[in-house]
Design an enzyme around this catalytic site. Sequence first.
Site, PDB file in Angstrom:
ATOM      1  N   SER A 187      40.406  13.851   3.432  1.00  0.00           N
ATOM      2  CA  SER A 187      41.789  14.298   3.297  1.00  0.00           C
ATOM      3  C   SER A 187      42.223  14.941   4.604  1.00  0.00           C
ATOM      4  CB  SER A 187      41.916  15.324   2.169  1.00  0.00           C
ATOM      5  OG  SER A 187      43.182  15.957   2.174  1.00  0.00           O
ATOM      6  N   TYR A 200      39.008  23.079  -2.250  1.00  0.00           N
ATOM      7  CA  TYR A 200      39.213  21.633  -2.098  1.00  0.00           C
ATOM      8  C   TYR A 200      39.079  21.238  -0.628  1.00  0.00           C
ATOM      9  CZ  TYR A 200      41.828  17.188  -2.025  1.00  0.00           C
ATOM     10  OH  TYR A 200      42.233  15.891  -1.823  1.00  0.00           O
TER      11      TYR A 200
END
Length: 293
Positions: A187, A200
Site C-alpha cells: 500500500s 495497518y
Amino acid sequence: MHDRLVDPTTKHTTIPFPRQEQAPPGLTPRMVPQPDHGEYSYRGSGRLEGRRALITGGDSGIGRAVAIAFAREGADIAIAHLPDEREDAEETAYWIRDADRRVELLAGDLREEAHCEELVDRTCAALGGLDLLVLNAAHQRDRDGIDRLPTDGFDDVMRVNLYASVFLARAAVPRMDAGSSIITTTSIQGFDPSPRIVDYAMTKAALVAFTKALAEELGPRGIRVNSVAPGPIWTPLIPATGWPDTLPGFGRDTPLGRAGQPAEVAGAYVYLASEAASYTTGAILPVTGGKPL
C-alpha cells in the site's frame, strides 16, 4: 482503429462519496456508490491460460477485480474469504463461472495458522495445483491515538495482514514449480503512513520487506515475488474502517483528483502474474493515482 482516449481524471466519478459506515469486514451491496470491478469492462487475452490461483480476500474489492481479470485471462481461481463474506464471494464466483473457469470458495479465518495451511491444500486438491498466490486480504480500523490502540485490535491487524501472508507463502512455496508467481498487496501506507491507521501501515511496510526478501530467496527456484501498492481505492474496507466523516474527501488529494476503482488495479496483478513480467521480481508496482511512494 485505436480505442478512444479516456481522461483518467473523469473516467470514474469525482463526486464526493457520501457519509457511510459499516461494521467490519464490510460488504459490497451496502456501498454507495457501487465499486467497479471490471465486470463489464475487462477483456482478457489468454495471458494466464491454464494457471491456478489462490486469492485471499477475493470476494470483494481489489480481490474480486483480480479474480475476474485472472479468470478472463484463463486462470482457475480459489477464493479465500470470511464466512460473513459469503454473499460477496458468491457474486465473484458468478463472474468466474461466466468466464468458463473453475472456482472454489474457501471460507475461514486467516488469523488461524491451520486454516492458512488448509487453504493451500484445498486449492491444490480442487484445482490440481497452485501457480499463482495473491496475498490480498487485509484489515484496518481507525485508531484514535497510540495511547488508545487496543491490543486485541492490533493483534487482528497483524495476524490478517502479516502473519497470514507468511503462513500461506510457507505452505504454498513447496507446492509451486518454476514459473509460478507470488503477488503481495502492500500500500502507499507502507511508504507514507497515516497515524489513524498506524498498525495497518506497519504491516504494509513489513510486506515490502517480505516481498523483496522472498524474491531474493525464491529467484533461483524460478518463482517470482512482486507486490502491488494501491493508493486510495473504493472497496468495502473503506466504509468499514470507521471514518465516515472523511469519506467525502476520499482520494481527492491525488494528482488525478479522485479515488481509484478496483478494476483500475487488476491489470497490475495480471501483468505481474503473466509471462510479460518474466524478468520482474522484487518489484513494488504503485497504482496510486499519482501519489508517490
